[in-house]
Scaffold this motif. Structure first.
Motif, PDB file in Angstrom:
ATOM      1  N   HIS A 203      30.664 -14.333  57.295  1.00  0.00           N
ATOM      2  CA  HIS A 203      30.183 -12.967  57.169  1.00  0.00           C
ATOM      3  C   HIS A 203      30.373 -12.262  58.511  1.00  0.00           C
ATOM      4  O   HIS A 203      29.518 -12.370  59.391  1.00  0.00           O
TER       5      HIS A 203
ATOM      6  N   ASP B 106      15.509 -14.028  53.466  1.00  0.00           N
ATOM      7  CA  ASP B 106      15.559 -12.679  52.893  1.00  0.00           C
ATOM      8  C   ASP B 106      15.188 -12.666  51.412  1.00  0.00           C
ATOM      9  O   ASP B 106      15.812 -11.983  50.610  1.00  0.00           O
TER      10      ASP B 106
ATOM     11  N   GLN C  87      13.784 -17.509  61.184  1.00  0.00           N
ATOM     12  CA  GLN C  87      15.222 -17.366  61.408  1.00  0.00           C
ATOM     13  C   GLN C  87      15.607 -17.536  62.863  1.00  0.00           C
ATOM     14  O   GLN C  87      16.583 -18.190  63.156  1.00  0.00           O
TER      15      GLN C  87
ATOM     16  N   HIS D 133      30.007  -9.284  59.493  1.00  0.00           N
ATOM     17  CA  HIS D 133      29.017  -8.271  59.856  1.00  0.00           C
ATOM     18  C   HIS D 133      27.652  -8.863  60.189  1.00  0.00           C
ATOM     19  O   HIS D 133      26.798  -8.192  60.754  1.00  0.00           O
ATOM     20  N   TRP D 134      27.456 -10.104  59.831  1.00  0.00           N
ATOM     21  CA  TRP D 134      26.178 -10.758  60.086  1.00  0.00           C
ATOM     22  C   TRP D 134      26.408 -12.265  60.167  1.00  0.00           C
ATOM     23  O   TRP D 134      26.122 -13.012  59.237  1.00  0.00           O
ATOM     24  N   PRO D 135      26.963 -12.733  61.281  1.00  0.00           N
ATOM     25  CA  PRO D 135      27.423 -14.126  61.406  1.00  0.00           C
ATOM     26  C   PRO D 135      26.335 -15.135  61.771  1.00  0.00           C
ATOM     27  O   PRO D 135      26.445 -15.856  62.754  1.00  0.00           O
ATOM     28  N   LYS D 136      25.290 -15.196  60.973  1.00  0.00           N
ATOM     29  CA  LYS D 136      24.164 -16.093  61.281  1.00  0.00           C
ATOM     30  C   LYS D 136      24.607 -17.538  61.474  1.00  0.00           C
ATOM     31  O   LYS D 136      24.203 -18.210  62.415  1.00  0.00           O
TER      32      LYS D 136
ATOM     33  N   TRP E 190      20.690  -8.128  65.071  1.00  0.00           N
ATOM     34  CA  TRP E 190      22.061  -7.712  64.815  1.00  0.00           C
ATOM     35  C   TRP E 190      22.061  -6.218  64.519  1.00  0.00           C
ATOM     36  O   TRP E 190      21.297  -5.757  63.706  1.00  0.00           O
ATOM     37  N   ARG E 191      22.919  -5.478  65.174  1.00  0.00           N
ATOM     38  CA  ARG E 191      22.996  -4.029  64.932  1.00  0.00           C
ATOM     39  C   ARG E 191      24.331  -3.650  64.371  1.00  0.00           C
ATOM     40  O   ARG E 191      25.321  -4.137  64.646  1.00  0.00           O
TER      41      ARG E 191
ATOM     42  N   TRP F 100      26.301 -18.172  64.712  1.00  0.00           N
ATOM     43  CA  TRP F 100      25.343 -18.323  65.812  1.00  0.00           C
ATOM     44  C   TRP F 100      24.765 -19.733  65.835  1.00  0.00           C
ATOM     45  O   TRP F 100      24.595 -20.334  66.884  1.00  0.00           O
TER      46      TRP F 100
ATOM     47  N   SER G 246      24.383 -22.606  53.357  1.00  0.00           N
ATOM     48  CA  SER G 246      23.793 -21.279  53.216  1.00  0.00           C
ATOM     49  C   SER G 246      23.216 -21.159  51.811  1.00  0.00           C
ATOM     50  O   SER G 246      23.478 -21.990  50.936  1.00  0.00           O
TER      51      SER G 246
END
Length: 126
Positions: free
Chosen positions: A10, A79, A120, A12-15, A125-126, A18, A52
């Motif tokens: 992802h 979430d 989490q 836009h949101w690479p959890k 993340w922005r 990380w 995930s």
């Protein structure tokens, strides 16, 4: 220690990116699994695999591969509250194949012995 990560990428949101970077910072080896072939090929070399909440492997494939798994399988769900992000997710999780289910919002889950709360702890993340 070798960590397998089974997740869709992802940008836009690479959890999970990380998480992989953090594990590598600790000196661990990280193996990314993006489909059934990766999971089948790489999982024997892993000490544990983090999935995930919507992994890139079909449920039927997860179920068949879980019969021959050689390390703990850990799911991470988050979430689940607000914005409808968890809609349908609880029905999608094949609970019986995972050894542990980490959850940000355990109050949203039915009582289940495999569920453990885990915040989490990811950067904003922005």
């Amino acid at each position: 220690m070798t960590l397998g990560i089974c997740d869709r990428f992802h940008p836009h949101w690479p959890k999970f990116e990380w998480i992989g970077a953090g594990a590598q910072g600790l000196g661990w080896t990280v193996m990314r699994m993006l489909d059934r072939a990766d999971l089948e090929k790489l999982s024997p070399a892993c000490d544990w695999i983090l999935f995930s909440q919507r992994p890139p492997v079909a449920r039927e494939d997860l179920e068949s591969l879980s019969a021959v798994k050689r390390c703990p399988w850990v799911a991470w769900v988050f979430d689940l509250l607000g914005h409808g992000l968890g809609d349908g997710l609880l029905e999608e999780i094949p609970w019986h194949i995972f050894d542990v289910v980490l959850c940000k919002n355990p109050e949203a889950l039915p009582m289940h012995p495999k569920v453990i709360w885990l915040d989490q702890g990811a950067p904003l993340w922005r």
